[in-house]
Design an enzyme around this catalytic site. Structure first.
Site, PDB file in Angstrom:
ATOM      1  N   TYR A   1      34.423   2.394 -32.175  1.00 27.02           N
ATOM      2  CA  TYR A   1      33.631   2.855 -31.014  1.00 27.02           C
ATOM      3  C   TYR A   1      34.127   2.184 -29.741  1.00 27.02           C
ATOM      4  O   TYR A   1      34.321   2.849 -28.705  1.00 27.02           O
ATOM      5  CB  TYR A   1      32.154   2.533 -31.267  1.00 27.02           C
ATOM      6  CG  TYR A   1      31.260   2.706 -30.064  1.00 27.02           C
ATOM      7  CD1 TYR A   1      30.795   3.974 -29.689  1.00 27.02           C
ATOM      8  CD2 TYR A   1      30.858   1.603 -29.298  1.00 27.02           C
ATOM      9  CE1 TYR A   1      29.958   4.121 -28.593  1.00 27.02           C
ATOM     10  CE2 TYR A   1      30.027   1.749 -28.202  1.00 27.02           C
ATOM     11  CZ  TYR A   1      29.575   3.011 -27.850  1.00 27.02           C
ATOM     12  OH  TYR A   1      28.760   3.172 -26.759  1.00 27.02           O
TER      13      TYR A   1
ATOM     14  N   SER B   1      31.258   1.888 -22.000  1.00 24.75           N
ATOM     15  CA  SER B   1      30.387   0.879 -22.617  1.00 24.75           C
ATOM     16  C   SER B   1      30.979  -0.501 -22.355  1.00 24.75           C
ATOM     17  O   SER B   1      32.201  -0.647 -22.242  1.00 24.75           O
ATOM     18  CB  SER B   1      30.308   1.101 -24.132  1.00 24.75           C
ATOM     19  OG  SER B   1      29.656   0.009 -24.768  1.00 24.75           O
TER      20      SER B   1
HETATM   21  P1  NAP Z   1      21.216   8.359 -27.666  1.00 26.18           P
HETATM   22  O1  NAP Z   1      19.868   7.901 -27.276  1.00 26.18           O
HETATM   23  O2  NAP Z   1      21.635   8.347 -29.090  1.00 26.18           O
HETATM   24  O3  NAP Z   1      21.442   9.815 -27.060  1.00 26.18           O
HETATM   25  C1  NAP Z   1      22.672  10.453 -27.292  1.00 26.18           C
HETATM   26  C2  NAP Z   1      22.648  11.833 -26.691  1.00 26.18           C
HETATM   27  O4  NAP Z   1      23.944  12.421 -26.936  1.00 26.18           O
HETATM   28  C3  NAP Z   1      21.637  12.745 -27.338  1.00 26.18           C
HETATM   29  O5  NAP Z   1      21.159  13.656 -26.398  1.00 26.18           O
HETATM   30  C4  NAP Z   1      22.471  13.482 -28.387  1.00 26.18           C
HETATM   31  O6  NAP Z   1      21.985  14.772 -28.699  1.00 26.18           O
HETATM   32  C5  NAP Z   1      23.765  13.623 -27.652  1.00 26.18           C
HETATM   33  N1  NAP Z   1      24.907  13.832 -28.541  1.00 26.18           N
HETATM   34  C6  NAP Z   1      25.333  13.053 -29.561  1.00 26.18           C
HETATM   35  N2  NAP Z   1      26.422  13.589 -30.128  1.00 26.18           N
HETATM   36  C7  NAP Z   1      26.677  14.738 -29.455  1.00 26.18           C
HETATM   37  C8  NAP Z   1      27.657  15.739 -29.562  1.00 26.18           C
HETATM   38  N3  NAP Z   1      28.612  15.666 -30.502  1.00 26.18           N
HETATM   39  N4  NAP Z   1      27.615  16.789 -28.714  1.00 26.18           N
HETATM   40  C9  NAP Z   1      26.660  16.876 -27.758  1.00 26.18           C
HETATM   41  N5  NAP Z   1      25.699  15.939 -27.605  1.00 26.18           N
HETATM   42  C10 NAP Z   1      25.709  14.896 -28.442  1.00 26.18           C
HETATM   43  O7  NAP Z   1      22.367   7.515 -26.934  1.00 26.18           O
HETATM   44  P2  NAP Z   1      22.351   6.695 -25.552  1.00 26.18           P
HETATM   45  O8  NAP Z   1      22.093   5.267 -25.886  1.00 26.18           O
HETATM   46  O9  NAP Z   1      21.553   7.384 -24.524  1.00 26.18           O
HETATM   47  O10 NAP Z   1      23.911   6.786 -25.217  1.00 26.18           O
HETATM   48  C11 NAP Z   1      24.401   7.645 -24.205  1.00 26.18           C
HETATM   49  C12 NAP Z   1      25.816   7.198 -23.860  1.00 26.18           C
HETATM   50  O11 NAP Z   1      25.789   5.830 -23.437  1.00 26.18           O
HETATM   51  C13 NAP Z   1      26.788   7.257 -25.038  1.00 26.18           C
HETATM   52  O12 NAP Z   1      28.059   7.678 -24.592  1.00 26.18           O
HETATM   53  C14 NAP Z   1      26.858   5.808 -25.498  1.00 26.18           C
HETATM   54  O13 NAP Z   1      28.072   5.506 -26.151  1.00 26.18           O
HETATM   55  C15 NAP Z   1      26.718   5.079 -24.172  1.00 26.18           C
HETATM   56  N6  NAP Z   1      26.262   3.692 -24.299  1.00 26.18           N
HETATM   57  C16 NAP Z   1      25.016   3.392 -24.782  1.00 26.18           C
HETATM   58  C17 NAP Z   1      24.626   2.060 -24.885  1.00 26.18           C
HETATM   59  C18 NAP Z   1      23.280   1.646 -25.410  1.00 26.18           C
HETATM   60  O14 NAP Z   1      23.073   0.418 -25.649  1.00 26.18           O
HETATM   61  N7  NAP Z   1      22.342   2.531 -25.612  1.00 26.18           N
HETATM   62  C19 NAP Z   1      25.508   1.051 -24.496  1.00 26.18           C
HETATM   63  C20 NAP Z   1      26.762   1.395 -24.026  1.00 26.18           C
HETATM   64  C21 NAP Z   1      27.126   2.717 -23.919  1.00 26.18           C
HETATM   65  P3  NAP Z   1      21.196  15.131 -30.063  1.00 26.18           P
HETATM   66  O15 NAP Z   1      20.318  13.975 -30.409  1.00 26.18           O
HETATM   67  O16 NAP Z   1      20.479  16.378 -29.708  1.00 26.18           O
HETATM   68  O17 NAP Z   1      22.230  15.324 -31.120  1.00 26.18           O
END
Ligand code: NAP
Length: 245
Positions: free
Chosen positions: A154, A140
């Site tokens: 985080y 991130s």
């Molecule tokens: P999201 O929409 O909340 O999706 C998260 C995904 O991870 C969902 O499929 C969720 O599954 C799964 N998950 C959560 N906890 C889990 C666990 N303990 N075991 C297995 N699966 C798990 O998040 P996103 O925004 O796509 O984020 C994806 C990645 O990008 C993360 O690592 C996040 O830190 C990173 N990121 C995101 C952003 C942003 O602005 N969105 C920015 C920087 C980095 P369920 O819902 O089925 O539990």
């Protein structure tokens, strides 16, 4: 041409789901998620319509036993594992460091750091036998920015992912395995609502040089490029997909 096999953790929503849909024409898929059965089923159906074989591997990457079960399912379904997108991750409710408690920090490090390292370890064990593989860890922009007053814990987990990426890449490069990371910026997914601030990305986008949030698909394109043979001489690097911040 033989289709490659790809494991994506956290593939029921957001960036992981976008990666699955973008990868489906090229890769057969193992899609991990923790709770969202409906979301995972929809991603699976979309990917199958695009020509992929898909297995769902429900399980919490913060639980080592679940990781054993995830890989048992992959080994039963596929003869090899070519690629990993180490994407599952969580934030907490926005808070200052003085308000953080042990249980929250323990859980966040279990999922975002130890879970990601154990998932990568099992992938490397398989890729080393094959003499080839590609891993993209999802970090991130928080790893650079620190996320003061929102979730410094985080940010610390994602900084750990950055240096894990560098160390692992050096360890396995001679075995034909590339390891890179992508640092998304403010991306329009539900992760912000899970942190208690559904409008967070849109509100903070004024601080982004490009003056907008990014989409999960824009991040997925960077991830899929690093994963692919088009990035054959790229390892140990982190790609910012942040609109300039
Ligand atoms: P999201 O929409 O909340 O999706 C998260 C995904 O991870 C969902 O499929 C969720 O599954 C799964 N998950 C959560 N906890 C889990 C666990 N303990 N075991 C297995 N699966 C798990 O998040 P996103 O925004 O796509 O984020 C994806 C990645 O990008 C993360 O690592 C996040 O830190 C990173 N990121 C995101 C952003 C942003 O602005 N969105 C920015 C920087 C980095 P369920 O819902 O089925 O539990």
């Amino acid at each position: 041409m033989t289709r490659k096999t790809l494991l994506i953790t956290g593939a029921s929503a957001g960036i992981g789901a976008a990666c699955a849909r973008l990868a489906a024409p090229t890769y057969d898929l193992a899609l991990n998620y923790r709770t969202d059965d409906d979301g995972a089923a929809k991603v699976k159906a979309d990917c199958e319509a695009l020509g992929a074989k898909v297995i769902l591997c429900k399980g919490d990457v913060g639980d080592p036993k679940a990781i054993t079960d995830i890989y048992a399912a992959i080994d039963a379904a596929y003869p090899r594992l070519d690629a990993l997108i180490n994407n599952a991750g969580i934030v907490g409710q926005t808070a200052r460091v003085t308000d953080l408690d042990y249980d929250r920090m323990r859980h966040m490090f279990d999922v975002n750091v130890i879970g990601a390292i154990l998932i990568a370890k099992e992938a490397v064990l398989r890729m080393e036998k094959q003499g080839a593989g590609s891993i993209v860890n999802i970090s991130s922009a928080a790893a650079r920015l620190g996320s003061a007053n929102t979730y410094v814990d985080y940010a610390a987990t994602k900084a750990a992912i950055d240096i894990f990426t560098k160390g692992l890449s050096d360890e396995v490069a001679a075995s034909g395995i590339r390891v890179n990371a992508v640092r998304p910026g403010l991306i329009d997914t539900n992760i912000h609502a899970k942190g208690g601030e559904p409008d967070r990305a849109a509100q903070l986008s004024v601080n982004v040089p490009m003056k907008r949030t990014g989409s999960a698909e824009e991040v997925a394109k960077g991830i899929l490029w690093l994963l692919s043979d088009d990035a054959s001489y790229v390892t140990g690097t982190t790609l910012d997909v942040t609109g300039g911040r």
